[in-house]
Each structure stands twice: as C-alpha cells, then as structure tokens.
Motif scaffolding. Structure first.
Motif, PDB file in Angstrom:
ATOM      1  N   VAL A 149       0.789  -1.226   0.083  1.00 25.82           N
ATOM      2  CA  VAL A 149       0.023  -0.200  -0.122  1.00 25.82           C
ATOM      3  C   VAL A 149       0.846   1.082   0.047  1.00 25.82           C
ATOM      4  CG1 VAL A 149      -1.991   1.194   1.180  1.00 25.82           C
ATOM      5  CG2 VAL A 149      -1.716  -1.376   1.402  1.00 25.82           C
ATOM      6  N   LEU A 150       0.493   2.101  -0.739  1.00 27.39           N
ATOM      7  CA  LEU A 150       1.493   3.296  -0.913  1.00 27.39           C
ATOM      8  C   LEU A 150       0.526   4.448  -0.517  1.00 27.39           C
ATOM      9  CD1 LEU A 150       4.295   3.605  -2.113  1.00 27.39           C
ATOM     10  CD2 LEU A 150       3.151   1.458  -2.741  1.00 27.39           C
ATOM     11  N   HIS A 151       1.081   5.365   0.385  1.00 26.66           N
ATOM     12  CA  HIS A 151       0.393   6.542   0.960  1.00 26.66           C
ATOM     13  C   HIS A 151       0.873   7.846   0.172  1.00 26.66           C
ATOM     14  CE1 HIS A 151      -2.183   4.341   3.812  1.00 26.66           C
ATOM     15  NE2 HIS A 151      -0.960   3.428   3.926  1.00 26.66           N
ATOM     16  N   GLY A 152      -0.150   8.814   0.355  1.00 28.77           N
ATOM     17  CA  GLY A 152       0.326  10.175  -0.151  1.00 28.77           C
ATOM     18  C   GLY A 152      -0.844  10.789  -0.563  1.00 28.77           C
ATOM     19  N   ASP A 153      -0.777  12.172  -0.948  1.00 30.08           N
ATOM     20  CA  ASP A 153      -1.709  13.111  -1.533  1.00 30.08           C
ATOM     21  C   ASP A 153      -1.045  14.044  -2.425  1.00 30.08           C
ATOM     22  OD1 ASP A 153      -0.854  15.225   0.135  1.00 30.08           O
ATOM     23  OD2 ASP A 153      -1.979  14.114   1.473  1.00 30.08           O
ATOM     24  N   ARG A 154      -1.760  14.870  -3.194  1.00 25.62           N
ATOM     25  CA  ARG A 154      -1.376  15.825  -4.178  1.00 25.62           C
ATOM     26  C   ARG A 154      -0.509  16.881  -3.569  1.00 25.62           C
ATOM     27  NH1 ARG A 154      -3.621  15.406  -8.997  1.00 25.62           N
ATOM     28  NH2 ARG A 154      -5.062  14.118  -9.417  1.00 25.62           N
ATOM     29  N   VAL A 155      -0.489  17.150  -2.039  1.00 28.07           N
ATOM     30  CA  VAL A 155       0.417  18.164  -1.557  1.00 28.07           C
ATOM     31  C   VAL A 155       1.514  17.514  -0.788  1.00 28.07           C
ATOM     32  CG1 VAL A 155      -1.419  19.962  -1.595  1.00 28.07           C
ATOM     33  CG2 VAL A 155      -1.030  18.324   0.520  1.00 28.07           C
ATOM     34  N   ALA A 156       1.550  16.189  -0.946  1.00 25.66           N
ATOM     35  CA  ALA A 156       2.724  15.593   0.064  1.00 25.66           C
ATOM     36  C   ALA A 156       4.256  15.920  -0.507  1.00 25.66           C
ATOM     37  CB  ALA A 156       2.350  14.292   0.169  1.00 25.66           C
ATOM     38  N   PRO A 157       5.209  15.642  -0.028  1.00 26.53           N
ATOM     39  CA  PRO A 157       6.485  15.681  -0.527  1.00 26.53           C
ATOM     40  C   PRO A 157       6.586  14.657  -1.550  1.00 26.53           C
ATOM     41  CG  PRO A 157       6.607  15.889   1.914  1.00 26.53           C
ATOM     42  CD  PRO A 157       5.119  15.424   1.526  1.00 26.53           C
ATOM     43  N   THR A 158       7.636  14.814  -2.633  1.00 25.72           N
ATOM     44  CA  THR A 158       7.781  13.861  -3.629  1.00 25.72           C
ATOM     45  C   THR A 158       9.000  13.420  -3.320  1.00 25.72           C
ATOM     46  OG1 THR A 158       8.705  15.802  -5.061  1.00 25.72           O
ATOM     47  CG2 THR A 158       6.497  15.412  -5.189  1.00 25.72           C
ATOM     48  N   LEU A 159       9.334  12.295  -4.249  1.00 27.02           N
ATOM     49  CA  LEU A 159      10.508  11.421  -4.218  1.00 27.02           C
ATOM     50  C   LEU A 159      11.423  12.007  -5.112  1.00 27.02           C
ATOM     51  CD1 LEU A 159      12.193   8.921  -3.465  1.00 27.02           C
ATOM     52  CD2 LEU A 159      11.018   7.707  -5.290  1.00 27.02           C
ATOM     53  N   GLN A 160      12.626  12.549  -4.690  1.00 22.31           N
ATOM     54  CA  GLN A 160      13.633  13.095  -5.483  1.00 22.31           C
ATOM     55  C   GLN A 160      14.783  12.284  -5.498  1.00 22.31           C
ATOM     56  OE1 GLN A 160      13.902  17.375  -5.629  1.00 22.31           O
ATOM     57  NE2 GLN A 160      11.666  17.486  -4.957  1.00 22.31           N
ATOM     58  N   ILE A 161      15.442  11.794  -6.480  1.00 25.20           N
ATOM     59  CA  ILE A 161      16.606  11.160  -6.389  1.00 25.20           C
ATOM     60  C   ILE A 161      17.516  11.703  -7.551  1.00 25.20           C
ATOM     61  CG2 ILE A 161      17.804   8.966  -6.776  1.00 25.20           C
ATOM     62  CD1 ILE A 161      15.037   7.750  -6.033  1.00 25.20           C
ATOM     63  N   GLY A 162      18.724  12.105  -7.286  1.00 26.30           N
ATOM     64  CA  GLY A 162      19.493  12.615  -8.149  1.00 26.30           C
ATOM     65  C   GLY A 162      19.376  13.754  -9.212  1.00 26.30           C
ATOM     66  N   GLY A 163      18.315  14.675  -8.534  1.00 24.48           N
ATOM     67  CA  GLY A 163      17.678  15.566  -9.423  1.00 24.48           C
ATOM     68  C   GLY A 163      16.419  15.417 -10.282  1.00 24.48           C
ATOM     69  N   MET A 164      16.172  14.143 -10.196  1.00 25.18           N
ATOM     70  CA  MET A 164      14.830  13.440 -10.864  1.00 25.18           C
ATOM     71  C   MET A 164      13.655  13.711  -9.816  1.00 25.18           C
ATOM     72  SD  MET A 164      15.551  12.864 -13.857  1.00 25.18           S
ATOM     73  CE  MET A 164      14.075  11.638 -14.326  1.00 25.18           C
ATOM     74  N   ASP A 165      12.604  14.093 -10.125  1.00 21.27           N
ATOM     75  CA  ASP A 165      11.382  14.149  -9.216  1.00 21.27           C
ATOM     76  C   ASP A 165      10.518  13.285  -9.731  1.00 21.27           C
ATOM     77  OD1 ASP A 165       9.217  14.488  -7.726  1.00 21.27           O
ATOM     78  OD2 ASP A 165       9.445  16.795  -8.073  1.00 21.27           O
ATOM     79  N   TYR A 166      10.305  11.986  -8.994  1.00 19.84           N
ATOM     80  CA  TYR A 166       9.374  11.053  -9.493  1.00 19.84           C
ATOM     81  C   TYR A 166       8.174  11.018  -8.988  1.00 19.84           C
ATOM     82  CZ  TYR A 166      13.524   8.656 -11.148  1.00 19.84           C
ATOM     83  OH  TYR A 166      14.750   8.312 -12.055  1.00 19.84           O
ATOM     84  N   GLY A 167       7.716  12.121  -8.232  1.00 20.54           N
ATOM     85  CA  GLY A 167       6.327  12.273  -7.882  1.00 20.54           C
ATOM     86  C   GLY A 167       6.177  11.502  -6.248  1.00 20.54           C
ATOM     87  N   SER A 168       4.767  11.783  -5.837  1.00 18.73           N
ATOM     88  CA  SER A 168       4.423  11.218  -4.385  1.00 18.73           C
ATOM     89  C   SER A 168       3.677  10.054  -4.829  1.00 18.73           C
ATOM     90  CB  SER A 168       3.564  12.065  -3.802  1.00 18.73           C
ATOM     91  OG  SER A 168       3.983  13.228  -3.675  1.00 18.73           O
ATOM     92  N   LYS A 169       3.676   9.083  -3.795  1.00 16.71           N
ATOM     93  CA  LYS A 169       2.685   7.676  -3.765  1.00 16.71           C
ATOM     94  C   LYS A 169       3.465   6.964  -4.796  1.00 16.71           C
ATOM     95  CE  LYS A 169      -1.782   6.993  -2.457  1.00 16.71           C
ATOM     96  NZ  LYS A 169      -3.357   7.603  -2.350  1.00 16.71           N
ATOM     97  N   VAL A 170       4.694   6.669  -4.927  1.00 15.41           N
ATOM     98  CA  VAL A 170       5.317   6.070  -6.135  1.00 15.41           C
ATOM     99  C   VAL A 170       5.823   4.769  -5.515  1.00 15.41           C
ATOM    100  CG1 VAL A 170       7.366   7.449  -5.942  1.00 15.41           C
ATOM    101  CG2 VAL A 170       6.816   6.394  -7.951  1.00 15.41           C
ATOM    102  N   LEU A 171       6.025   3.736  -6.465  1.00 15.91           N
ATOM    103  CA  LEU A 171       6.594   2.608  -6.064  1.00 15.91           C
ATOM    104  C   LEU A 171       7.823   2.525  -7.342  1.00 15.91           C
ATOM    105  CD1 LEU A 171       5.170  -1.337  -5.161  1.00 15.91           C
ATOM    106  CD2 LEU A 171       7.486  -0.629  -6.565  1.00 15.91           C
ATOM    107  N   LEU A 172       8.959   2.729  -7.204  1.00 18.48           N
ATOM    108  CA  LEU A 172       9.928   2.973  -7.915  1.00 18.48           C
ATOM    109  C   LEU A 172      10.783   1.768  -8.122  1.00 18.48           C
ATOM    110  CD1 LEU A 172      11.242   4.978 -10.156  1.00 18.48           C
ATOM    111  CD2 LEU A 172      12.565   5.629  -8.190  1.00 18.48           C
ATOM    112  N   VAL A 173      10.780   0.961  -9.389  1.00 18.34           N
ATOM    113  CA  VAL A 173      11.538  -0.116  -9.666  1.00 18.34           C
ATOM    114  C   VAL A 173      12.834   0.045 -10.511  1.00 18.34           C
ATOM    115  CG1 VAL A 173      11.480  -2.695 -10.518  1.00 18.34           C
ATOM    116  CG2 VAL A 173       9.390  -1.456  -9.581  1.00 18.34           C
ATOM    117  N   LEU A 174      13.900   0.382  -9.870  1.00 20.68           N
ATOM    118  CA  LEU A 174      15.240   0.168 -10.604  1.00 20.68           C
ATOM    119  C   LEU A 174      15.962  -0.969 -10.384  1.00 20.68           C
ATOM    120  CD1 LEU A 174      16.076   3.975  -9.244  1.00 20.68           C
ATOM    121  CD2 LEU A 174      15.089   3.321 -11.331  1.00 20.68           C
TER     122      LEU A 174
END
Length: 700
Positions: free
Chosen positions: A235-260
C-alpha cells in the motif's frame, strides 16, 4: 562514423551532436557524444580507406585517467567531461596526404573488464560485487538482530522500524517480511526483501505500507514455480500536496513505487476473464460462464461488461455461490443485475459473428494499491492513486567517478492493482514501463481496476509483454503503447474506459465538442511495430481500439507487427485511426465490432485500406473506409489508392428500435438516434485528411 555494437562490455551513447567549430578552420567540426554510463576505456578511430594500409592496431588506446581525461588520435583531439558524461572530439577533414581518400573510423567505449584495461575500474564500486542476498542467510523482519546488523545504514535508533521511519535494506541482506510493519516514510530495498511464504494460507494479510518504495535490489512475492499462498498487499500512501520522491535531480512524484532493480510478484494463478455462455438478464442474480469450470468461488468480486450502447452499463457483483454444469459454471450473485448482458450469434451462410458478454475477476490474493491519506482525503476524493514506475536511473558515483545506471525489470503475475494512477498528471499511470530499452518485463493474468489514469503504459521500451490481463473502470486510455517496438498484447480486456470530459459529471460543465480526437481515450492505443492479438474492448466512451492497421502485403513482419482478432463493442467507435501514414496499404483483419454507436470500423488515412474478415453487427455505420489522397493545393492525384472489403459480414439493426436514445456521455460528434443506418460508407477522398471526425450524417 561507426559504433561497434558487438562488444558485450560496450557502453552505448544516448545522443550525439555535430557543431561547426568557430575557433578553427571550416574543415573542423565538433562531435559530442553523451553517455548515461561514463567510460572506463576509450578507443578512438584510425584512418580507414587509406592506400597507406595502416594496420588496424594503429589506434590510440586510452584508458580513462582522471588526471588527464583527454588525448589525440589520427581522427582528431578528444576530451572527456566527467560532469556531463560527454566525449567531445574535434574532427578534422583535412587530408594527411594527397592519396588519402577519406577519414573514418570506429569509436569503442567500454566498461571494464577489458584485457589490459590499464585502469582501476572497480575502485569505488563498493558493494556492487556482493550478491543482492549476500550468503543467502534469511533475516526475519520481526527479529531484532536483523535491524542491529544494518544499524549503520539507518538513522533511527529503536529496536524495530517505527511509523514514519525511513528504512534501508542494504545490499547483501535478505530480509523476509513475516509481519505487517508500521507505515513507513520510505523503504529502500538495495538487497532482497521477500514476503513470507507459508505451506498453508497465512491467517491474515501481510501488509507493507509506505509513502515511497524504491527497489534497486529485489522484491519478491511468491515464485514462478509456486505462486504466493496466503494474502499480501503493498500500500502506497500520499496525496497531491505531499513531499515528492527526488533522486539525483529527478522528481518521481508522490505515492510512487519505483522499480530500478527487480520486482517479481507471483500470486495465485487464476484466469482473469471469460465469456458468458448465455444472456444474463436484468433483475436476475446468476450467469453461466462459458467453460468456467472451477473458476470462481464464493466471495469473489466480478464485473459483467456492457453489451448495449452505453459503456457504463456494467454490473459489479459479489459471488454468493457457484455450481459446475459440465464444463461450464453457473454463478449466483448476492445482488440482482441492473443491466442485461447479452450473448448471441448472427449467422449468414458460412459466416458467423459471435456476440458474447464478458465477465472479469477483480480480486486476487496479492494486491498493490493506493491508500487513503490519514486524516485527509480519500483516494477517490483526490483522484490520486499509486504510481508503479519501472524505469532506469543514473546516479553519479563520486568515488568511481562514473555514473551507475540502474535498470528496472518487473515480472508481475496474478496480482490485483487497485486505485492506481494520478489523474491530470502526465504519465502518472497506474503501471508504467518506461525507457527500458529491450526488457524481459511482463504482466500476465493481472487485474487493474478503479484506475485514475492509464492502467498499463509502455513507453520507449521494447519486448514487454502484457497477456491475459483485465482492466475495469479506467479514467483515460486503458492499455497504451507508444515509442515502443515488439511489445506483445495477447488476450487482454478493457472494460469501461471513461473519458475525462465526462468523468464525475464533467459533461455538464464542459463543451464536449471542443476535445480533439487525438485526446479521446481508448481501450487500446498502440503505435509502432507491436503484436496486438485477440484483445477485447468492452465498453468505451470513445474508442475501443485507436490504432493503425498493418501493411497489407508484407507478411514477413507479422512476427513483430500484427493487429488481428480483436473484439470491440459498446463504444462510440469500435476500431479507428486517422492521419498520415508511411504505409502503402493498411490492413484490418478478423475484427468483430458490434453495438458501437457511431462506427464499427473507421479509417481515414493517406493510404489504401483493406478490411478482411470483418464482422460488423448493429453499428450506426458498419465501416467507414476513406483513403485520402494528396491535398488539393499540391495538384497531385494518387491513382493507386483503393479500398477493399473482403470476407465480411455486415448486419444492420434487426431488432433495435430506431428511436433508441443516444448514450448520455457522447459528444456532438455522436450520431443522433434519428441518423441513417449504413452498412459500408466508402470512397476515395482527394482532399487529404480533414481535421475532424466525420460529421454525424453519413451522407455528408
């Protein structure tokens, strides 16, 4: 210029550019080559095509040296910029002798190892040489010693991770999730995280909840040999005003499951959708599944697809009980059906059109879903669900002085993805495969439902596979494939594709006729050389399939480019495409289109058109085929344009009242109930492509 594409340790450039030198004579140009992964070893070109017969060994072999990242060769001077991962060469066109015919060569850029590389290529790689799971020792999440052993990688000081903690599972650690931990702020999986697999069903759901999950190592639920037993959810949590996921200058947004890294999910194997053997009547509480023996169980959630002209006439039901009747299954529901879901067939001579309602299973024992924001808005209120992104990312390693590229791969089998996608935010699909190059990623026997954006999107990715998957109630295009090649879509179904301009009553506030056709959603929107076979679009407020056909005569490419065997019903347009094309003849083959309010098949393209094996039943217009010639101002005429309908069965309105009301969410391009009914509407159009959908009267 030529790049070597054979070496296994090669590094491929991402882009290149040529610029005229403004400091040297006009026979010099700059060549800039940019790489995601910086080089370890560079070979620059030798002179070719020279009568001097310079040996192939006459090359400048230049290992990367941070104290001297530049050199020269017979082809020009070069410099390596580690900050931008760019090789710049000053190329000279000045001949070195009057006998020289030309200068050319091959760039070879390697990662180590390479024989006699001469550089310390492994310095700074750290744990890259350590297996993801270390020595294979299993560390339970519920064991305090697990977290003591990884204390140096985490900032919290308690015995176990607590709510809102950021947790890192380092490379070399295999952690088994045997409990449901508190909701985390962020989880980074650099090693391996797998869910406890019991011999018997787990008594309760194992739930992993976090605001962000980043997988660089491996996350597994079940195995391909043995699907997961029990119940598990992410379950991923977050909303439109939540902090975003930022890695190395890339902004991947909120409530994200990032598969690298690797995400491998194998739930309980179950068929996702089937067809009804007979009509399920409105007011009834049962349906007969064609060939569905031992498929559904009491407590399952299912949806019955629409078969009329309104894409929203679906019934979402709970299974009360089932009985097997030979090879078929009679399903009883806890509620009464609101709509009829018709099954029939139309025959004429040797030609038959099978018109069968569909039923899809919504639930599964492994779930990935978007959660509500605690104390704030629900997923539906904000239209903000989970975004599962499988992609690649480059991090700069300051020790090794090179980028480390992480490329994700996902094997997703037999799972439920619920409340995915983030409405009105570009590319925030429920599940997206992006920029992976050639991949082994696949989705099979999955259900995606209640999606707030595209269900499954494949962009800039080749060889992905989506099979036997069902999507229900999707906002925007359901299955989307763009800038990708050799992606395969087999036996998938898209039920109830909703357009944003009618979502949540928007049709009462907007001018529906102002939306251009290229923004109309579809059950399937696929462009490029891909394989799309035996899919079903069952209910769409705009298109069932929005995609071009394949080249008529060139059958040699069918292994990588095929579009056949589809069914489209209960849409505004069943199958359609318009615009310029490089094809000489566009083929649509073996399609069944029925109960589409405007057109069963609509093709308005700059080439010839063929419809072979078409079955068109009870559409306002069975098929509109309009090959378009050059624009009038070109003063040209293409006499080779033609259209052909072959081996077709076209059936008009045999039992439908002529005053059947138009579905409420169609726009001004939709026919009125009084419009004429036409089987085939054809003809060559000399005036090139017009910029709108054909007007509502067929004789226009």
């Amino acid at each position: 210029l030529e790049w070597d594409l054979v070496e296994t340790d090669r590094v491929d450039l991402t882009d290149l550019s040529f610029d005229i030198s403004d400091v040297a004579s006009s026979d010099h140009v700059f060549l800039r080559m940019h790489y995601l992964t910086p080089l370890h070893h560079l070979r620059v070109p030798s002179i070719l095509n020279s009568p001097n017969n310079l040996p192939a060994a006459n090359q400048v072999s230049s290992p990367y040296n941070p104290t001297r990242p530049h050199g020269s060769s017979l082809f020009g001077s070069w410099v390596w910029d580690p900050h931008y991962s760019t090789v710049t060469t000053l190329l000279t066109g000045r001949p070195r002798s009057t006998e020289t015919q030309g200068i050319g060569g091959t760039y070879k850029i390697f990662r180590c190892p390479e024989t006699n590389c001469g550089c310390n290529c492994n310095s700074g790689l750290g744990s890259d040489d350590v297996p993801l799971e270390g020595d294979g020792t299993v560390h339970l999440w519920s064991d305090k010693d697990t977290w003591t052993s990884v204390r140096e990688f985490n900032t919290w000081t308690t015995d176990f991770p607590m709510e809102d903690d950021a947790v890192v599972i380092p490379r070399g650690k295999l952690v088994r999730l045997d409990v449901s931990p508190p909701r985390l702020k962020r989880l980074d999986v650099e090693g391996v995280l797998d869910f406890l697999q019991n011999a018997t069903a787990n008594p309760s759901t194992i739930s992993l909840q976090s605001n962000f999950i980043v997988i660089r190592g491996r996350l597994t639920i079940g195995t391909e040999a043995a699907g997961y037993r029990g119940s598990a959810e992410i379950v991923l949590h977050g909303d439109r005003v939540a902090p975003t996921l930022q890695i190395g200058g890339m902004d991947y947004g909120s409530k994200v499951l990032l598969v690298l890294g690797e995400m491998k999910v194998y739930g309980e194997e179950r068929t996702r959708w089937m067809k009804l053997r007979e009509t399920a009547t409105a007011g009834g509480n049962s349906a007969v599944v064609d060939g569905g023996r031992e498929w559904l169980r009491a407590g399952d959630r299912v949806v019955l697809a629409p078969t009329g002209y309104d894409a929203n006439e679906c019934d979402e039901m709970t299974v009360a009980s089932v009985t097997d009747e030979g090879f078929h299954q009679r399903v009883y529901f806890t509620e009464q059906l609101s709509y009829a879901h018709a099954t029939s067939s139309v025959e004429h001579g040797t030609k038959t059109a099978a018109l069968q309602a569909e039923i899809a299973l919504l639930n599964n024992n492994v779930v990935v879903r978007g959660g509500d924001s605690p104390g704030f808005h629900t997923v539906k209120e904000q239209e903000f669900g989970v975004h599962v992104l499988v992609t690649k990312h480059a991090d700069w390693d300051p020790v090794a002085k090179r980028s480390k590229v992480s490329t994700g791969v996902a094997h997703l089998s037999d799972l439920e993805l619920r409340h995915g996608g983030q409405a009105a935010i570009d590319f925030r699909y429920a599940l997206r495969f992006h920029d992976l190059g050639i991949t082994s990623s696949f989705v099979r026997r999955a259900t995606v439902h209640s999606a707030l954006h595209t269900s499954i999107g494949v962009t800039r990715t080749n060889n992905a596979t989506v099979n036997d998957t069902a999507s229900y109630h999707n906002l925007g295009t359901t299955f989307l494939v763009l800038q990708s090649q050799q992606t395969s879509l087999y036996r998938n179904i898209a039920i109830r594709t909703v357009t944003e301009v009618t979502h949540n009553g928007a049709q009462n506030r907007a001018n529906l006729g102002m939306v251009p056709w290229d923004l109309w959603p579809a059950g399937f929107h696929v462009e490029g050389s891909n394989v799309v076979v035996d899919n079903v679009a069952a209910g769409s407020e705009r298109f069932g399939f929005k995609m071009p056909g394949v080249e008529c005569e060139d059958t040699s490419q069918r292994a990588v480019h095929e579009f056949t065997g589809g069914v489209a019903h209960s849409a505004m347009i069943g199958v359609g495409w318009r615009g310029n094309t490089a094809l000489t003849c566009m083929l649509y083959q073996d399609f069944t289109v029925y109960n589409n309010w405007n057109y069963g098949l609509w093709a308005h393209v700059t080439c010839s058109i063929r419809a072979v094996g078409l079955r068109a039943v009870n559409n306002k217009v069975g098929a509109l085929l309009a090959p378009a010639g050059p624009a009038p101002l070109t003063h040209r005429y293409n006499s080779a344009l033609h259209w052909l309908v072959q081996d077709a069965l076209v059936v008009g309105f045999s039992s439908l009242p002529c005053n059947t009301p138009r579905p409420p969410k169609h726009d001004r391009h939709a026919f009125s109930q009084w419009a004429a009914h036409v089987g085939l509407h054809t003809g060559n159009v000399v005036g090139s492509i017009n910029f709108g959908i054909p007007e509502k009267y067929s004789w226009d």
